[in-house]
Design an enzyme around this catalytic site. Sequence first.
Site, PDB file in Angstrom:
ATOM      1  CG  HIS A  16      -1.868   1.115   1.288  1.00 18.69           C
ATOM      2  ND1 HIS A  16      -1.505   2.385   1.695  1.00 18.69           N
ATOM      3  CD2 HIS A  16      -3.192   1.176   0.983  1.00 18.69           C
ATOM      4  CE1 HIS A  16      -2.562   3.174   1.642  1.00 18.69           C
ATOM      5  NE2 HIS A  16      -3.601   2.466   1.215  1.00 18.69           N
ATOM      6  CG  ASP A  18      -0.716   6.028   3.042  1.00 20.09           C
ATOM      7  OD1 ASP A  18      -0.173   6.935   2.394  1.00 20.09           O
ATOM      8  OD2 ASP A  18      -1.945   5.952   3.229  1.00 20.09           O
ATOM      9  CE  LYS A  19       1.046   0.576   7.425  1.00 20.03           C
ATOM     10  NZ  LYS A  19       1.811   0.881   8.608  1.00 20.03           N
ATOM     11  CD  GLU A  44       7.477  12.396   9.069  1.00 17.90           C
ATOM     12  OE1 GLU A  44       6.700  11.574   8.536  1.00 17.90           O
ATOM     13  OE2 GLU A  44       7.493  12.618  10.296  1.00 17.90           O
ATOM     14  CD  GLU A  57      12.897  17.224  11.501  1.00 18.50           C
ATOM     15  OE1 GLU A  57      12.479  17.726  10.437  1.00 18.50           O
ATOM     16  OE2 GLU A  57      12.236  16.442  12.190  1.00 18.50           O
ATOM     17  CE  LYS A 167      -6.903   0.951   1.111  1.00 16.29           C
ATOM     18  NZ  LYS A 167      -7.907   2.045   1.117  1.00 16.29           N
ATOM     19  CG  PHE A 231      -6.448  -3.180  -7.139  1.00 11.99           C
ATOM     20  CD1 PHE A 231      -5.596  -2.135  -7.468  1.00 11.99           C
ATOM     21  CD2 PHE A 231      -6.524  -3.558  -5.801  1.00 11.99           C
ATOM     22  CE1 PHE A 231      -4.842  -1.480  -6.519  1.00 11.99           C
ATOM     23  CE2 PHE A 231      -5.772  -2.925  -4.832  1.00 11.99           C
ATOM     24  CZ  PHE A 231      -4.925  -1.894  -5.185  1.00 11.99           C
ATOM     25  CG  ASP A 239      -3.696   7.049  -3.518  1.00  9.54           C
ATOM     26  OD1 ASP A 239      -3.530   8.275  -3.617  1.00  9.54           O
ATOM     27  OD2 ASP A 239      -4.398   6.529  -2.642  1.00  9.54           O
ATOM     28  CB  ALA A 240       0.703  10.453  -3.470  1.00  7.67           C
ATOM     29  NE  ARG A 245      -1.449   9.477   3.408  1.00  9.98           N
ATOM     30  CZ  ARG A 245      -1.716   9.986   2.208  1.00  9.98           C
ATOM     31  NH1 ARG A 245      -2.254  11.191   2.086  1.00  9.98           N
ATOM     32  NH2 ARG A 245      -1.455   9.286   1.119  1.00  9.98           N
ATOM     33  CE  LYS A 246      -4.311   3.395   4.879  1.00  9.14           C
ATOM     34  NZ  LYS A 246      -4.344   4.815   4.512  1.00  9.14           N
ATOM     35  CE  LYS A 266       6.676  10.464  14.789  1.00  8.99           C
ATOM     36  NZ  LYS A 266       5.411  10.760  15.484  1.00  8.99           N
ATOM     37  CE  LYS A 270      12.625  11.743  17.439  1.00  9.08           C
ATOM     38  NZ  LYS A 270      14.105  11.650  17.419  1.00  9.08           N
ATOM     39  CG  ASP A 272       4.339  10.705  18.942  1.00  4.51           C
ATOM     40  OD1 ASP A 272       3.582  10.995  19.875  1.00  4.51           O
ATOM     41  OD2 ASP A 272       4.599  11.492  18.012  1.00  4.51           O
TER      42      ASP A 272
END
Length: 393
Positions: A16, A18-19, A44, A57, A167, A231, A239-240, A245-246, A266, A270, A272
Site C-alpha cells: 500500500h 502509505d505502507k 518522513e 531530522e 487491502k 485493480f 496513489d501517493a 497515515r495508517k 521515529k 520519541k 509517540d
Amino acid sequence: MSKTWLFTSESVSEGHPDKVCDRISDTILDAYLAEAPDARVAVETLATTNHVTIAGEVRGPDSVRKAVEEHVRAAIRDIGYDQLGFDWNTVEVINRLHAQSGDIAMGVDEGDKGEEGAGDQGIMFGYACRETEELMPAPIQFAHRILRMMAEDRKSGVRPEFGPDAKSQVTLKYQDGKPVGIDAIVVSTQHDEDVSRDEVRELVKPYLSKASLEGWTVTDDRLFVNPTGRFVLGGPEGDAGLTGRKIIVDTYGGAAPHGGGAFSGKDPTKVDRSAAYAARYLAKNVVAAELADRCQIQLAYAIGVPEPVAVYVETFGTARVDEVKLGETLRQMVRLTPRGIREQLDLQRPIYSRTAAYGHFGRPVEDDGGFGWERTDLARDLASTFGHKIAAE
C-alpha cells in the site's frame, strides 16, 4: 449498549502506498540504529509515480545519510515493486534529511532534573483483550492475517498473480461483548492484467480459511473481492503515499483510542512510539495476569519531562482488582521514562522495519528481541502482587 452489534477493522498490505513510506522510513531508522544506537531519527517519506522524497531530522553518522538512496531502493525491491510506474531500480530518490533542532535536542538530552526527557508532549494508548490468543481485538488481527499470508505466497512465487498493493476489511458480529462470528469480509488486491475478477476471487478465497478465523466462515454474498472489478494499477503509481497515515491499522483497528502520533521513522526516544509500545506491554500483561479481560492504558507526557504526567487504567468493568491500585503497581514495576522504557523493552536496536506492515501489536516476539513489547514476563509477578494465581499455571 446494545447486546448485539457489528464492528469492523481494516488492514493494508506492505505494498500500500502509505505502507511503502512507513517501510522506507523505518528502514532508514534501522540503518541509523545499526551504526549508532543513540542516534536521533525522525524520517518522513513521500512516494508517488516513480519518485520518493525523504525528509526529516537526524543526528547520527553522515555515512547513513549518504546511503539513503541505497536503503530506499532495497526496501522497495523487498516489497516487490518493479512495475513501470514504480520500479526499485529506476525510481527517483530525493534526500532532504537535515540536522535535528538544537532546541529539541536540549530538552530530550538534558530533560528535567538531569534525566533524559520526553521528545515531545502527547498521549499514547495501549490495549489488550481476550478475543484472540495474541490478546488483540479479533477484527484487526484477522484482517492482518489474511493479507500477511497473501503477501507470503506472492513473494515466494506461489501466487505471482497478486500484486504488492492490497487491502482487507473484516466485520465481526458481537454478542454480550464477545465476537461470535463473521458478518462480512472485503479484500481488494492488485493483480496481473490478464487475471479476471472472478479468478481473483477464487484465488483469494483459500486465504480466509488459511488465516484461521476461529473456524468462522463468511457467506458468499458477504465476501467482497475487488468490488470495483479491476485493480491492476496500484502502489505509489496509482496513489501517493506518506509516512504515518495508517495509525489505526498499525494499532488496534479502532477498538481502542489513539493519541494521534504515528510510529514509523521515529527512534525510541520519541514517546509517540516507545510509550505506545510500553502501554501495550502493560495492558497485555494485565490481561495475561487475568486481572482483567480488557485493559486500556493511557500515558501522557510533556516535552523535556522524563516521567509521564499521567497514567490512566481502564478495564471496562472487567477488573478483578482495584484499578487505582493497579495503575500504581504498574508504575512501580516499570519505569515509564523514555530511558526506562527503552531499557525495559530493549528498544535501542534496528528492529523497526519489520513493524511497518501488518501491525505493531499482536506479533510473535522474535529471537533478536523484535516485538519485545509483546512479552508477558510481568504477568506472574503482577498476579502475585494482588494474591491472584494464573489459571493457566
